[in-house]
Design a protein around this motif. Sequence first.
Motif, PDB file in Angstrom:
ATOM      1  N   CYS A  23       8.734  -6.346   1.318  1.00  0.00           N
ATOM      2  CA  CYS A  23       8.262  -5.096   1.902  1.00  0.00           C
ATOM      3  C   CYS A  23       8.148  -4.052   0.789  1.00  0.00           C
ATOM      4  O   CYS A  23       9.087  -3.844   0.023  1.00  0.00           O
ATOM      5  CB  CYS A  23       9.245  -4.642   2.971  1.00  0.00           C
ATOM      6  N   VAL A  25       8.007  -0.872   1.114  1.00  0.00           N
ATOM      7  CA  VAL A  25       8.727   0.363   1.418  1.00  0.00           C
ATOM      8  C   VAL A  25      10.213   0.215   1.125  1.00  0.00           C
ATOM      9  O   VAL A  25      10.795   1.008   0.387  1.00  0.00           O
ATOM     10  CB  VAL A  25       8.500   0.784   2.890  1.00  0.00           C
ATOM     11  N   THR A  36       3.331  -6.800  10.371  1.00  0.00           N
ATOM     12  CA  THR A  36       3.136  -6.145   9.087  1.00  0.00           C
ATOM     13  C   THR A  36       1.891  -5.283   9.071  1.00  0.00           C
ATOM     14  O   THR A  36       1.019  -5.411   9.927  1.00  0.00           O
ATOM     15  CB  THR A  36       3.007  -7.187   7.954  1.00  0.00           C
ATOM     16  N   LEU A  39      -0.573  -1.485   3.084  1.00  0.00           N
ATOM     17  CA  LEU A  39      -0.503  -0.112   2.600  1.00  0.00           C
ATOM     18  C   LEU A  39      -1.379   0.058   1.363  1.00  0.00           C
ATOM     19  O   LEU A  39      -1.565  -0.875   0.597  1.00  0.00           O
ATOM     20  CB  LEU A  39       0.938   0.247   2.232  1.00  0.00           C
ATOM     21  N   SER A  46       3.791  -4.366   4.084  1.00  0.00           N
ATOM     22  CA  SER A  46       5.038  -3.762   4.538  1.00  0.00           C
ATOM     23  C   SER A  46       5.245  -4.080   6.015  1.00  0.00           C
ATOM     24  O   SER A  46       4.298  -4.338   6.741  1.00  0.00           O
ATOM     25  CB  SER A  46       4.970  -2.244   4.339  1.00  0.00           C
ATOM     26  N   ARG A  48       5.770  -3.092   9.791  1.00  0.00           N
ATOM     27  CA  ARG A  48       5.277  -1.953  10.578  1.00  0.00           C
ATOM     28  C   ARG A  48       6.424  -0.976  10.868  1.00  0.00           C
ATOM     29  O   ARG A  48       6.251   0.234  10.819  1.00  0.00           O
ATOM     30  CB  ARG A  48       4.646  -2.451  11.871  1.00  0.00           C
ATOM     31  N   CYS A  50       9.157  -0.437   9.019  1.00  0.00           N
ATOM     32  CA  CYS A  50       9.515   0.270   7.785  1.00  0.00           C
ATOM     33  C   CYS A  50       8.527   1.400   7.516  1.00  0.00           C
ATOM     34  O   CYS A  50       8.916   2.490   7.106  1.00  0.00           O
ATOM     35  CB  CYS A  50       9.532  -0.690   6.601  1.00  0.00           C
ATOM     36  N   LYS A  51       7.247   1.138   7.734  1.00  0.00           N
ATOM     37  CA  LYS A  51       6.209   2.158   7.539  1.00  0.00           C
ATOM     38  C   LYS A  51       6.429   3.322   8.486  1.00  0.00           C
ATOM     39  O   LYS A  51       6.347   4.485   8.088  1.00  0.00           O
ATOM     40  CB  LYS A  51       4.832   1.528   7.754  1.00  0.00           C
ATOM     41  N   ASP A  55       7.274   7.154   7.372  1.00  0.00           N
ATOM     42  CA  ASP A  55       6.428   8.268   7.817  1.00  0.00           C
ATOM     43  C   ASP A  55       7.251   9.334   8.524  1.00  0.00           C
ATOM     44  O   ASP A  55       7.037  10.526   8.329  1.00  0.00           O
ATOM     45  CB  ASP A  55       5.321   7.762   8.748  1.00  0.00           C
TER      46      ASP A  55
END
Length: 64
Positions: A23, A25, A36, A39, A46, A48, A50-51, A55
């Motif tokens: 990942c 991130v 996933t 990015l 990454s 989803r 973690c993103k 954010d």
Amino acid sequence: MGAKSLNNLGRQRAAVPTVIGRCKVYGDPIRTGDDTVWLTDPMGLSHRECKAKADELAQMKGGA
């Protein structure tokens, strides 16, 4: 009962999904079947979740 009629009664391993990358991130392993996203900054794959967390943290820091 002959040896040929017995099934494999020994302990069998469960199939572990293959690691396909890390990942971008948080650096956790990404396995086949994980949710996933791709990015562009940082460039790469990454999770989803973690993103979404990254954010959310960026919004909290920027809004405060």
